[in-house]
Design a protein around this motif. Structure first.
Motif, PDB file in Angstrom:
ATOM      1  N   MET A 116      24.309  48.243  47.504  1.00 53.90           N
ATOM      2  CA  MET A 116      24.286  47.595  46.213  1.00 53.90           C
ATOM      3  C   MET A 116      25.464  46.621  46.131  1.00 53.90           C
ATOM      4  O   MET A 116      26.605  46.984  46.390  1.00 53.90           O
ATOM      5  N   GLN A 117      25.178  45.387  45.764  1.00 57.09           N
ATOM      6  CA  GLN A 117      26.207  44.363  45.668  1.00 57.09           C
ATOM      7  C   GLN A 117      26.893  44.423  44.311  1.00 57.09           C
ATOM      8  O   GLN A 117      26.242  44.578  43.280  1.00 57.09           O
ATOM      9  N   ARG A 118      28.204  44.325  44.328  1.00 61.30           N
ATOM     10  CA  ARG A 118      29.001  44.381  43.110  1.00 61.30           C
ATOM     11  C   ARG A 118      28.910  43.057  42.366  1.00 61.30           C
ATOM     12  O   ARG A 118      28.836  41.989  42.965  1.00 61.30           O
ATOM     13  N   THR A 119      28.922  43.136  41.054  1.00 63.57           N
ATOM     14  CA  THR A 119      28.939  41.935  40.221  1.00 63.57           C
ATOM     15  C   THR A 119      30.205  41.140  40.502  1.00 63.57           C
ATOM     16  O   THR A 119      31.296  41.707  40.626  1.00 63.57           O
ATOM     17  N   ASN A 120      30.084  39.820  40.589  1.00 65.15           N
ATOM     18  CA  ASN A 120      31.232  38.960  40.807  1.00 65.15           C
ATOM     19  C   ASN A 120      31.872  38.633  39.456  1.00 65.15           C
ATOM     20  O   ASN A 120      31.448  37.723  38.760  1.00 65.15           O
ATOM     21  N   PHE A 121      32.897  39.390  39.103  1.00 62.29           N
ATOM     22  CA  PHE A 121      33.577  39.203  37.828  1.00 62.29           C
ATOM     23  C   PHE A 121      34.405  37.930  37.787  1.00 62.29           C
ATOM     24  O   PHE A 121      34.739  37.442  36.714  1.00 62.29           O
ATOM     25  N   SER A 122      34.760  37.383  38.950  1.00 58.43           N
ATOM     26  CA  SER A 122      35.621  36.200  38.981  1.00 58.43           C
ATOM     27  C   SER A 122      34.957  34.978  38.384  1.00 58.43           C
ATOM     28  O   SER A 122      35.628  34.023  37.997  1.00 58.43           O
ATOM     29  N   GLU A 123      33.643  34.977  38.288  1.00 58.92           N
ATOM     30  CA  GLU A 123      32.892  33.833  37.766  1.00 58.92           C
ATOM     31  C   GLU A 123      32.707  33.889  36.243  1.00 58.92           C
ATOM     32  O   GLU A 123      32.232  32.937  35.639  1.00 58.92           O
ATOM     33  N   MET A 124      33.042  35.018  35.628  1.00 61.62           N
ATOM     34  CA  MET A 124      32.840  35.176  34.188  1.00 61.62           C
ATOM     35  C   MET A 124      33.923  34.431  33.404  1.00 61.62           C
ATOM     36  O   MET A 124      35.067  34.372  33.828  1.00 61.62           O
ATOM     37  N   ALA A 125      33.544  33.898  32.258  1.00 62.44           N
ATOM     38  CA  ALA A 125      34.511  33.224  31.375  1.00 62.44           C
ATOM     39  C   ALA A 125      35.195  34.283  30.514  1.00 62.44           C
ATOM     40  O   ALA A 125      35.044  34.336  29.296  1.00 62.44           O
ATOM     41  N   CYS A 126      35.939  35.171  31.191  1.00 66.62           N
ATOM     42  CA  CYS A 126      36.624  36.280  30.515  1.00 66.62           C
ATOM     43  C   CYS A 126      37.835  36.665  31.365  1.00 66.62           C
ATOM     44  O   CYS A 126      37.685  37.012  32.542  1.00 66.62           O
ATOM     45  N   SER A 127      39.009  36.612  30.789  1.00 66.51           N
ATOM     46  CA  SER A 127      40.222  36.931  31.545  1.00 66.51           C
ATOM     47  C   SER A 127      40.288  38.398  31.942  1.00 66.51           C
ATOM     48  O   SER A 127      40.860  38.728  32.985  1.00 66.51           O
ATOM     49  N   ILE A 128      39.703  39.292  31.159  1.00 63.85           N
ATOM     50  CA  ILE A 128      39.661  40.706  31.530  1.00 63.85           C
ATOM     51  C   ILE A 128      38.793  40.868  32.771  1.00 63.85           C
ATOM     52  O   ILE A 128      39.184  41.530  33.742  1.00 63.85           O
ATOM     53  N   ALA A 129      37.614  40.255  32.771  1.00 61.90           N
ATOM     54  CA  ALA A 129      36.713  40.343  33.926  1.00 61.90           C
ATOM     55  C   ALA A 129      37.374  39.760  35.169  1.00 61.90           C
ATOM     56  O   ALA A 129      37.296  40.338  36.262  1.00 61.90           O
ATOM     57  N   ARG A 130      38.023  38.625  35.032  1.00 69.44           N
ATOM     58  CA  ARG A 130      38.676  37.988  36.182  1.00 69.44           C
ATOM     59  C   ARG A 130      39.810  38.842  36.730  1.00 69.44           C
ATOM     60  O   ARG A 130      40.027  38.914  37.943  1.00 69.44           O
ATOM     61  N   THR A 131      40.541  39.511  35.852  1.00 73.15           N
ATOM     62  CA  THR A 131      41.601  40.417  36.291  1.00 73.15           C
ATOM     63  C   THR A 131      40.997  41.620  37.004  1.00 73.15           C
ATOM     64  O   THR A 131      41.502  42.061  38.038  1.00 73.15           O
ATOM     65  N   LEU A 132      39.895  42.147  36.461  1.00 76.77           N
ATOM     66  CA  LEU A 132      39.224  43.270  37.121  1.00 76.77           C
ATOM     67  C   LEU A 132      38.713  42.893  38.499  1.00 76.77           C
ATOM     68  O   LEU A 132      38.664  43.737  39.401  1.00 76.77           O
ATOM     69  N   ASP A 133      38.339  41.633  38.690  1.00 78.54           N
ATOM     70  CA  ASP A 133      37.912  41.188  40.014  1.00 78.54           C
ATOM     71  C   ASP A 133      39.039  41.359  41.029  1.00 78.54           C
ATOM     72  O   ASP A 133      38.798  41.618  42.201  1.00 78.54           O
ATOM     73  N   VAL A 134      40.280  41.244  40.584  1.00 77.82           N
ATOM     74  CA  VAL A 134      41.434  41.373  41.468  1.00 77.82           C
ATOM     75  C   VAL A 134      41.868  42.833  41.605  1.00 77.82           C
ATOM     76  O   VAL A 134      42.093  43.312  42.713  1.00 77.82           O
ATOM     77  N   ILE A 135      41.986  43.567  40.492  1.00 73.49           N
ATOM     78  CA  ILE A 135      42.565  44.922  40.551  1.00 73.49           C
ATOM     79  C   ILE A 135      41.671  46.006  39.958  1.00 73.49           C
ATOM     80  O   ILE A 135      42.141  47.101  39.690  1.00 73.49           O
ATOM     81  N   GLY A 136      40.385  45.719  39.772  1.00 73.01           N
ATOM     82  CA  GLY A 136      39.511  46.680  39.111  1.00 73.01           C
ATOM     83  C   GLY A 136      39.059  47.844  39.961  1.00 73.01           C
ATOM     84  O   GLY A 136      38.584  48.847  39.443  1.00 73.01           O
ATOM     85  N   GLU A 137      39.204  47.755  41.264  1.00 71.41           N
ATOM     86  CA  GLU A 137      38.848  48.871  42.131  1.00 71.41           C
ATOM     87  C   GLU A 137      39.942  49.926  41.959  1.00 71.41           C
ATOM     88  O   GLU A 137      41.129  49.582  41.949  1.00 71.41           O
ATOM     89  N   PRO A 138      39.595  51.206  41.795  1.00 70.83           N
ATOM     90  CA  PRO A 138      40.594  52.215  41.413  1.00 70.83           C
ATOM     91  C   PRO A 138      41.831  52.345  42.309  1.00 70.83           C
ATOM     92  O   PRO A 138      42.900  52.680  41.819  1.00 70.83           O
ATOM     93  N   GLY A 150      46.285  36.623  46.480  1.00 70.12           N
ATOM     94  CA  GLY A 150      47.628  36.115  46.211  1.00 70.12           C
ATOM     95  C   GLY A 150      48.524  37.073  45.446  1.00 70.12           C
ATOM     96  O   GLY A 150      49.558  36.666  44.923  1.00 70.12           O
ATOM     97  N   VAL A 151      48.150  38.342  45.402  1.00 68.70           N
ATOM     98  CA  VAL A 151      48.927  39.353  44.684  1.00 68.70           C
ATOM     99  C   VAL A 151      49.988  39.969  45.596  1.00 68.70           C
ATOM    100  O   VAL A 151      51.065  40.331  45.154  1.00 68.70           O
ATOM    101  N   LEU A 152      49.653  40.064  46.874  1.00 63.71           N
ATOM    102  CA  LEU A 152      50.574  40.595  47.871  1.00 63.71           C
ATOM    103  C   LEU A 152      50.798  39.568  48.967  1.00 63.71           C
ATOM    104  O   LEU A 152      49.933  38.734  49.242  1.00 63.71           O
ATOM    105  N   GLU A 153      51.956  39.693  49.600  1.00 59.92           N
ATOM    106  CA  GLU A 153      52.281  38.894  50.779  1.00 59.92           C
ATOM    107  C   GLU A 153      52.441  39.862  51.945  1.00 59.92           C
ATOM    108  O   GLU A 153      53.057  40.922  51.799  1.00 59.92           O
ATOM    109  N   ARG A 154      51.890  39.513  53.086  1.00 57.95           N
ATOM    110  CA  ARG A 154      51.985  40.331  54.295  1.00 57.95           C
ATOM    111  C   ARG A 154      53.063  39.717  55.191  1.00 57.95           C
ATOM    112  O   ARG A 154      53.005  38.544  55.508  1.00 57.95           O
ATOM    113  N   ARG A 155      54.071  40.539  55.586  1.00 64.77           N
ATOM    114  CA  ARG A 155      55.146  40.060  56.456  1.00 64.77           C
ATOM    115  C   ARG A 155      55.286  40.985  57.663  1.00 64.77           C
ATOM    116  O   ARG A 155      55.354  42.203  57.495  1.00 64.77           O
TER     117      ARG A 155
END
Length: 154
Positions: free
Chosen positions: A1-23, A64-69
């Motif tokens: 099952m493919q997850r909904t792409n929250f990054s495309e929604m006109a909602c800052s909560i949805a866009r944030t969940l796209d980045v950190i919404g996985e538990p 862009g939330v973490l940097e790998r060094r």
């Protein structure tokens, strides 16, 4: 099952969940914030599978939330919060306040936070950026912003 792409929604909560919404993501960010910056440290602290941790770290780096060094000659890396990631810790601090109030039980909060500026044990409070007064859900009106989705009736 493919997850909904929250990054495309006109909602800052949805866009944030796209980045950190996985538990696992907020817990990974917490670990890195408190100083567990290496894969093995995070994996041991959380008990997360190596596969899932790799996927989550890659996702957070891509966003862009973490940097790998690299930290030695072998391909081993440590993970550091970027400016974008550090600002996400503020979101986690609001979650801490809610969890401490509603879920800590009789034992009380599992962690205390000392504010560098005053040296006192404190918690995060939401205030208006303009007047400094408390800003909670009942205190605000929601208005369409410049990036709002077009109305359905248009």
């Amino acid at each position: 099952m493919q997850r909904t792409n929250f990054s495309e929604m006109a909602c800052s909560i949805a866009r944030t969940l796209d980045v950190i919404g996985e538990p696992w993501s907020p817990l990974i960010l917490r670990d890195i914030w408190v100083g567990f910056t290496r894969f093995e440290q995070i994996q041991a602290d959380l008990g997360i599978s190596r596969k899932v941790l790799t996927e989550r770290l890659n996702h957070l780096v891509e966003r862009g939330v973490l940097e790998r060094r690299p930290y030695d000659n072998r391909p081993r890396y440590e993970y550091l919060l970027t400016e974008k990631g550090t600002e996400l810790i503020d979101v986690l601090m609001v979650m801490v306040g809610w969890g401490d109030k509603w879920l800590a039980g009789t034992a009380g909060p599992p962690v205390l936070y000392r504010h560098h500026a005053c040296g006192e044990i404190s918690s995060v409070e939401l205030t208006c950026a303009h007047c400094g007064k408390p800003m909670h859900a009942p205190d605000i009106d929601i208005l369409a912003g410049p990036g709002a989705a077009p109305a359905a009736s248009e």
